[in-house]
Design an enzyme around this catalytic site. Structure first.
Site, PDB file in Angstrom:
ATOM      1  N   SER A  77      44.640  11.369  16.488  1.00 51.65           N
ATOM      2  CA  SER A  77      46.049  11.063  16.226  1.00 51.65           C
ATOM      3  C   SER A  77      46.233  10.382  14.875  1.00 51.65           C
ATOM      4  O   SER A  77      45.326   9.722  14.365  1.00 51.65           O
ATOM      5  CB  SER A  77      46.600  10.163  17.329  1.00 51.65           C
TER       6      SER A  77
HETATM    7  N1  SAH Z   1      42.805   9.477  21.441  1.00 50.83           N
HETATM    8  C1  SAH Z   1      42.350  10.630  20.725  1.00 50.83           C
HETATM    9  C2  SAH Z   1      43.390  11.730  20.625  1.00 50.83           C
HETATM   10  C3  SAH Z   1      42.800  13.034  21.062  1.00 50.83           C
HETATM   11  S1  SAH Z   1      43.910  14.369  21.183  1.00 50.83           S
HETATM   12  C4  SAH Z   1      41.873  10.253  19.333  1.00 50.83           C
HETATM   13  O1  SAH Z   1      42.277   9.260  18.796  1.00 50.83           O
HETATM   14  O2  SAH Z   1      41.058  10.983  18.789  1.00 50.83           O
HETATM   15  C5  SAH Z   1      44.120  14.485  22.937  1.00 50.83           C
HETATM   16  C6  SAH Z   1      42.903  14.758  23.758  1.00 50.83           C
HETATM   17  O3  SAH Z   1      43.333  14.894  25.098  1.00 50.83           O
HETATM   18  C7  SAH Z   1      42.180  16.057  23.433  1.00 50.83           C
HETATM   19  O4  SAH Z   1      40.847  15.769  23.126  1.00 50.83           O
HETATM   20  C8  SAH Z   1      42.281  16.875  24.715  1.00 50.83           C
HETATM   21  O5  SAH Z   1      41.122  17.629  24.998  1.00 50.83           O
HETATM   22  C9  SAH Z   1      42.488  15.795  25.754  1.00 50.83           C
HETATM   23  N2  SAH Z   1      43.104  16.218  27.011  1.00 50.83           N
HETATM   24  C10 SAH Z   1      44.060  17.129  27.252  1.00 50.83           C
HETATM   25  N3  SAH Z   1      44.323  17.215  28.574  1.00 50.83           N
HETATM   26  C11 SAH Z   1      43.516  16.320  29.191  1.00 50.83           C
HETATM   27  C12 SAH Z   1      43.301  15.934  30.554  1.00 50.83           C
HETATM   28  N4  SAH Z   1      43.975  16.481  31.563  1.00 50.83           N
HETATM   29  N5  SAH Z   1      42.377  14.992  30.818  1.00 50.83           N
HETATM   30  C13 SAH Z   1      41.671  14.407  29.827  1.00 50.83           C
HETATM   31  N6  SAH Z   1      41.811  14.754  28.529  1.00 50.83           N
HETATM   32  C14 SAH Z   1      42.739  15.681  28.205  1.00 50.83           C
END
Ligand code: SAH
Length: 684
Positions: A77
């Site tokens: 993000s």
């Molecule tokens: N906090 C992270 C943002 C990652 S983007 C950072 O700072 O890097 C969001 C993430 O949510 C992705 O990696 C995606 O694979 C995950 N995601 C999507 N649906 C999900 C679910 N049901 N359970 C766990 N993770 C999920």
């Protein structure tokens, strides 16, 4: 030359300085300037090295005012969003926080600078593993990473002071709301478009009372899971399509009735037509829709007896561990091996094979074999791989007997795995994160030394040599299983089913070119995975691999039920309970068969579903519907999400046994067996 050698480290040092300067600038210009005030958040953002959570070629952009791509098509993000959401959680320090969507692990690190414990869940195995390793390398001891569907939360550590979701869902998952403390805050992007959302803060104000506020417009990657989107493209996903409920129409019901072969009891069922359809198949796969339904076991017993008596089947292979089934094998084939000190089928779920129904079949096999020559006796084997340590013990016991010197070496090699006896899953994690050396090499070398000495060993006793080799193969695959478990369920599921398949083919080879086998395993292992949602997830299974190998030489039979009682647990390692099976949901195969049962007044029937790919019945069943799978765990409360999947039944199975109402198996209480001889396979 020497200049060149110095160059990289100088470069590295200046980059590090550069990064912390850029980080301070980021906090000032992008975050504080936009109105984030919390000292906790600003300090945390200043401390976490964002560049470390990016692939090397992206690090120079670490402090740009933008989200960035990471592996698997996901994003890290934008720094401001991480700060904004963290501030929205109103953390004071010392809290327990749950994050959904670990991604790179960056936001988890930021949270962990404020909270006392951060539990973070990621659905993509590769990302979870990389993030866990990264966080541990950087010394974040209070962040715990789980690879799972985060829409279900992480109930073991609930309740949480705050929950933050880093992916956008269609609605607030009920499981997450339930896992909030009273007073706890949940921040989540919500919207009907999977890629554009409103950031919502939900506060739990009472047991059943929640307040919700919209705090910003945002764009996040989709939240994919049971209580989220079915995939990135919700319109075309199977789960969306199947949520629309529809009851089977009358013509479908009467077609099923017309083709069904009803029967009253196990004993009286006329199986001749089925036996004829099975023909010369070499592999007959018998499924079950649960691991705890008496009727499924009893019908499999009845059919197996017919196949043994009429068609000369050579061995039974079950979804149970190799060494445990070997106990039963010794018993049914009247082998006089010394009693071992461990109990067979003693690990969770014990009731799956330690039950009266299995006992009845085992006793029948023993009686049947008694009058036969040893080489004609029907054998009993296990295809599963959860017996890492009993298999190690079996190899050692074998070598102690045939080659004590080799046993010494084996003890050393397998010693690598000894520290993890009580919980082999912790071995996988330790080996993955590099905190412990992998045992891959020593277990592989052990297997090859056994194979190299084939001549010398097999001469003495072919059966026992084969048994030892199978155990050594199991150890090698189980070692790998526990290591890759953290990459995700697909990799480990595939490895497990491939192990079952390879064990089955080794057995067929061992018993000779004409040998035939009957397999007892769950529908999800025996039904062709290509005809189910599993294929979408990239999973294969035993049934699919058998069809690819043996073609028409495989005959697959599924089993199903509408309602009744089942033996199952509520949690992994939990006690067995007798649970009520809910009547099947609309738009499922089970609902269709239930309606056909009612209309035809026949609560049990056999149905040739495959129909060689054409007939009215095939056309009715060929439209995808939901199908229910109950495993060792049954959660009726979340049934639709956790137990139903999309399938095309006539492609999954050849025939299907329907029992409208079913009852639970009767587990064996070990005490009842006192007085039976020690060799009895189920005894202590
Ligand atoms: N906090 C992270 C943002 C990652 S983007 C950072 O700072 O890097 C969001 C993430 O949510 C992705 O990696 C995606 O694979 C995950 N995601 C999507 N649906 C999900 C679910 N049901 N359970 C766990 N993770 C999920």
């Amino acid at each position: 030359m020497s200049d060149q050698r110095h160059a990289p480290s100088q470069d590295k040092q200046s980059k590090t300085l550069d990064f912390s300067a850029r980080r301070r600038a980021m906090v000032h210009n992008q975050i504080a300037a936009r109105g984030v005030e919390s000292e906790h958040v600003l300090k945390a953002m200043e401390r976490v090295p964002r560049e470390q959570f990016l692939p090397e070629h992206m690090q120079e952009f670490a402090y740009d005012d933008t989200p960035l791509p990471i592996e698997e098509g996901q994003t890290i993000s934008q720094p401001y969003i991480v700060a904004f959401m963290t501030e929205a959680l109103n953390l004071e320090g010392g809290e327990k926080v749950l994050e959904i969507g670990t991604g790179s692990g960056y936001a988890a690190a930021v949270l962990s600078e404020i909270a006392s414990d951060v539990y973070t869940v990621e659905r993509l195995g590769e990302l979870a593993v990389t993030a866990a390793a990264k966080l541990s390398d950087l010394g974040y001891r209070n962040v715990h990473v789980l690879h799972a569907d985060g829409t279900r939360g992480w109930p073991e550590h609930a309740p949480y002071d705050a929950i933050i979701v880093a992916a956008g869902g269609p609605e607030v998952p009920a499981s997450l709301k339930r896992q909030l403390k009273i007073g706890g805050r949940l921040v989540i992007p919500i919207g009907t478009d999977p890629r554009a959302q409103e950031l919502v803060r939900v506060t739990r104000v009472g047991d059943d009372a929640f307040e919700s506020e919209d705090i910003a417009d945002v764009r996040f990657v989709p939240l994919v899971g049971e209580e989220g989107w079915a995939s990135g493209r919700p319109q075309s996903s199977p789960r969306q399509r199947t949520r629309r409920s529809a009851d089977p129409d009358d013509s479908a019901i009467s077609t099923v009735r017309e083709f069904s072969e009803p029967f009253d009891s196990m004993e009286d069922a006329d199986l001749d037509a089925l036996i004829a359809r099975i023909g010369d198949a070499r592999v007959v796969l018998l499924g079950e829709a649960t691991h705890g339904t008496s009727e499924f076991y009893r019908m499999r017993e009845r059919l197996s007896q017919e196949l043994i008596l009429k068609k000369g089947f050579r061995f039974i292979a079950i979804e149970g561990d190799w060494p445990d089934a070997a106990r039963v094998d010794h018993y049914v084939r009247h082998f006089e091996y010394p009693a071992s000190e461990w109990t067979a089928f003693a690990r969770f779920p014990t009731w799956m094979w330690r039950n009266r129904e299995v006992q009845s079949f085992v006793d029948w096999l023993r009686d049947y074999n008694e009058a036969k020559q040893p080489e004609q006796r029907v054998a009993f084997h296990g295809l599963d791989l959860y017996s890492l340590y009993t298999s190690i013990r079996s190899v050692l016991t074998y070598l102690d007997d045939v080659d004590p010197e080799a046993a010494e070496t084996a003890r050393e090699r397998y010693g690598c795995l000894t520290p993890w006896q009580s919980d082999p899953a912790t071995y996988g994690r330790a080996a993955l994160t590099g905190r412990f050396r992998s045992c891959e090499d020593p277990v592989a070398r052990m297997l090859s030394s056994l194979l190299e000495r084939r001549h010398a060993y097999a001469l003495r006793n072919g059966d026992r040599y084969f048994d030892a080799v199978q155990n050594a193969k199991l150890v090698a695959n189980a070692e790998r299983y526990y290591r890759i478990m953290y990459y995700g369920s697909r990799a480990s599921w595939n490895l497990r089913d491939r192990h079952m398949f390879e064990t089955l083919t080794s057995l067929l080879e061992f018993y000779g070119a004409n040998s035939k086998t009957i397999v007892w395993a769950h529908n999800s292992h025996v039904g062709d995975a290509l005809a189910t949602e599993m294929a979408l997830r990239g999973e294969h299974n035993l049934g699919q691999l058998c069809r690819a190998e043996f073609g028409r030489g495989v005959y697959t039979i599924g089993f199903g039920t509408d309602h009744g009682q089942v033996a199952a647990a509520s949690n992994w390692d939990g006690p067995m309970e007798i649970k009520t099976v809910r009547p099947a949901v609309s738009n499922s195969y089970e609902r269709l068969f239930h309606k056909a049962s009612q209309a035809g007044n026949s609560s049990r029937f056999l149905l040739n579903v495959a129909q060689n790919g054409k007939s009215d019945l095939y056309n009715v069943l060929g439209t995808p519907r939901l199908e229910r799978a109950i495993g060792v765990i049954y959660s009726p409360e979340t049934e639709l999400a956790s137990h139903y999947f999309q399938a095309i039944l006539p492609k999954q199975f050849d025939d299907y046994f329907w029992f409208d109402e079913t009852s639970a198996i009767t587990p064996l209480d070990t005490k009842e067996l006192e007085g039976l001889p020690d060799t009895y396979p189920f005894g202590v």
